[in-house]
Design a protein around this motif. Structure first.
Motif, PDB file in Angstrom:
ATOM      1  N   SER A   1       0.821  -1.202   0.000  1.00  0.00           N
ATOM      2  CA  SER A   1       0.000   0.000   0.000  1.00  0.00           C
ATOM      3  C   SER A   1       0.856   1.252   0.000  1.00  0.00           C
ATOM      4  N   ARG A   2       0.169   2.350  -0.136  1.00  0.00           N
ATOM      5  CA  ARG A   2       0.760   3.680  -0.047  1.00  0.00           C
ATOM      6  C   ARG A   2      -0.236   4.531   0.724  1.00  0.00           C
ATOM      7  N   ARG A   3       0.255   5.377   1.627  1.00  0.00           N
ATOM      8  CA  ARG A   3      -0.637   6.242   2.402  1.00  0.00           C
ATOM      9  C   ARG A   3      -0.766   7.600   1.733  1.00  0.00           C
ATOM     10  N   VAL A   4      -1.989   8.129   1.799  1.00  0.00           N
ATOM     11  CA  VAL A   4      -2.275   9.462   1.273  1.00  0.00           C
ATOM     12  C   VAL A   4      -2.708  10.320   2.455  1.00  0.00           C
ATOM     13  N   ALA A   5      -1.910  11.349   2.764  1.00  0.00           N
ATOM     14  CA  ALA A   5      -2.219  12.240   3.879  1.00  0.00           C
ATOM     15  C   ALA A   5      -3.339  13.195   3.470  1.00  0.00           C
ATOM     16  N   ARG A   6      -4.163  13.546   4.453  1.00  0.00           N
ATOM     17  CA  ARG A   6      -5.234  14.513   4.225  1.00  0.00           C
ATOM     18  C   ARG A   6      -5.077  15.655   5.212  1.00  0.00           C
ATOM     19  N   ASP A   7      -5.567  16.835   4.841  1.00  0.00           N
ATOM     20  CA  ASP A   7      -5.494  17.991   5.737  1.00  0.00           C
ATOM     21  C   ASP A   7      -6.305  17.765   7.007  1.00  0.00           C
ATOM     22  N   GLN A   8      -7.406  17.041   6.885  1.00  0.00           N
ATOM     23  CA  GLN A   8      -8.262  16.750   8.032  1.00  0.00           C
ATOM     24  C   GLN A   8      -8.617  15.273   8.015  1.00  0.00           C
TER      25      GLN A   8
END
Length: 130
Positions: free
Chosen positions: A18-25
């Motif tokens: 997998s790969r993680r996708v950061a979010r602002d919230q």
């Protein structure tokens, strides 16, 4: 019309990983790739104890949570019986080898969910008799 956010190329996601996708919230989104090069996206949180699904082992169309080995379906986020629970899924589109996530979902989907915090338990003092 759905707006899409470019995330990466399919080959940027490890096979069976997998790969993680950061979010602002909210918590990160985990984008998974299986051995058939199918791509899925779930909130990076197991419905059991909040384990990071992005660190789990992908097999077929499932991922095993690294904390307690719960099996979570990548297509729908559902825990496999006899376990119960669901983690939010995110809409994925792959075009010409590029992975996109639904932009509206990245901003607003499941932003209220948090990861449980592990730590010491505080207990009320109990009166002693005697």
């Amino acid at each position: 019309m759905t707006a899409w956010t470019k995330i990466c190329r399919v080959e940027d996601i490890p096979v069976l990983g997998s790969r993680r996708v950061a979010r602002d919230q909210g918590l990160d989104v985990a984008v998974f790739r299986n051995d058939a090069d199918e791509v899925f996206a779930l909130l990076d949180r197991c419905p059991h104890k909040g384990g990071p699904l992005s660190q789990g082992i992908v097999f077929g169309t499932s991922v095993a949570c690294p904390l307690h080995n719960w099996t979570i379906g990548l297509c729908d986020g559902q825990a496999q019986a006899p376990d119960e629970g669901c983690t939010p899924r995110f809409e994925v589109k792959v075009e010409a080898g590029v992975v996109f996530l639904n932009a509206d979902e990245l901003v607003g989907h499941a932003t209220d969910l948090t990861r449980p915090i592990a730590g010491p338990v505080s207990r009320k003092a109990t009166a002693r008799v005697g």
